[in-house]
Write an enzyme that holds these catalytic residues in place. Sequence first.
Site, PDB file in Angstrom:
ATOM      1  N   THR A 196      55.427 -18.355 -13.653  1.00 19.19           N
ATOM      2  CA  THR A 196      55.291 -19.080 -12.371  1.00 19.19           C
ATOM      3  C   THR A 196      56.335 -20.186 -12.229  1.00 19.19           C
ATOM      4  O   THR A 196      56.753 -20.520 -11.126  1.00 19.19           O
ATOM      5  CB  THR A 196      53.884 -19.675 -12.210  1.00 19.19           C
ATOM      6  N   ILE A 241      54.513 -22.388  -6.938  1.00 17.48           N
ATOM      7  CA  ILE A 241      53.248 -22.097  -6.250  1.00 17.48           C
ATOM      8  C   ILE A 241      52.551 -21.036  -7.101  1.00 17.48           C
ATOM      9  O   ILE A 241      52.604 -19.837  -6.832  1.00 17.48           O
ATOM     10  CB  ILE A 241      53.465 -21.634  -4.790  1.00 17.48           C
ATOM     11  N   HIS A 242      51.957 -21.523  -8.170  1.00 17.55           N
ATOM     12  CA  HIS A 242      51.438 -20.642  -9.237  1.00 17.55           C
ATOM     13  C   HIS A 242      50.563 -19.501  -8.691  1.00 17.55           C
ATOM     14  O   HIS A 242      50.784 -18.338  -8.983  1.00 17.55           O
ATOM     15  CB  HIS A 242      50.577 -21.439 -10.220  1.00 17.55           C
ATOM     16  N   ASP A 243      49.542 -19.868  -7.923  1.00 17.12           N
ATOM     17  CA  ASP A 243      48.477 -18.905  -7.609  1.00 17.12           C
ATOM     18  C   ASP A 243      48.951 -17.747  -6.745  1.00 17.12           C
ATOM     19  O   ASP A 243      48.408 -16.632  -6.848  1.00 17.12           O
ATOM     20  CB  ASP A 243      47.314 -19.625  -6.917  1.00 17.12           C
ATOM     21  N   THR A 245      51.432 -15.995  -6.991  1.00 16.87           N
ATOM     22  CA  THR A 245      52.043 -14.879  -7.752  1.00 16.87           C
ATOM     23  C   THR A 245      51.031 -13.750  -7.971  1.00 16.87           C
ATOM     24  O   THR A 245      51.404 -12.579  -8.034  1.00 16.87           O
ATOM     25  CB  THR A 245      52.567 -15.349  -9.124  1.00 16.87           C
TER      26      THR A 245
END
Length: 326
Positions: A196, A241-243, A245
């Site tokens: 991420t 924007i980790h989530d 992915t």
Amino acid sequence: MTRHKVIIDADPGVDDAAAILMALASPELDVLGLSIVAGNVSLADTVTNACKLVALSGRGDVPVHAGASGPLVREQVFGKYARIGSFNDELVPAGDIVPAKENAVQFIIRSARAAASIGEQITICAIGPLTNVALALIQHPDVAPGIRQIVSMGGAFTALGHRTPWAEFNIYADPHAAEIVFQSGVPIVLMPLDMTFQALFTAEHFERFQAGGEAGAALYNLFSTFDRSDEKRFGRPGGPIHDATTIAWLIRPELFTSREAFVGVQVSGLTMGYTYADFYKKLDRAANATVVTDVDETGFIDLLIERIARHGDHAAGRKTMGGSHA
Ligand code: RIB
Ligand code: CA
């Protein structure tokens, strides 16, 4: 187009907001509902934030279920942005969506059983601490056959942690839940910080969110207000924007590279929440996860922006959400 039946288990959370809005504008996903957990902020606030996002997306057909208010065993910790609490109305307008009566864990159990009863399976897209998912699996292990995969944003293997020097937040917040999920036998796909951190969004990208109508404007407000860039850590402008992915992987898996490994987690002591992946088979343990190691940064960024823009099309009546196009 194969459609994934998906439950998004989330702790909104600014990056959860991007993931949820992206999912609700993606016809490849049949979002059965949101199961909400405490994490970034308290359960009351994550539920409020989730309801605001569903209202903004015009997807009142997607129920919001409140779940666990804290971790299974350890003392509760909140995210780095805990001060956000519930998204204030100036940033994200209040809507008319209220949470469903059914608890999130019951919702996961019921959905998995219902899918299995017709020979189908659900995907759980877990972008917060894994407490709800673990509770469903330990309360009713018979639900496992109804779960195709758990696609989880969590862990750090080659990257250092960011909530502690050794741990990624979702795992750190409930390491016992992560251990239960990792050992459940359900196929796991992990999106760790290693990957991420490769895709960094800048102010120019946030500007492009604004093509997404009211939902895009709210996302612009959130990302512009809570700066997640860290030039010292990343060596260049922008922040992850980790989530989102996890959603991108479900829609366009070709943007990602992954490898199989046995993964585990430290559940006690100083390094609680530390995750490890046995990429080189030193432990003689069968792989229990697909670890996503790399992402096509531009492809992912453009996909997220394009899906957020669809909220603008919806608002203008050019497209309907929920998988069918006008
Ligand atoms: O470490 C990043 C994860 O922790 C993201 O899911 C973020 O929303 C927080 O929950
Ligand atoms: Ca999250």
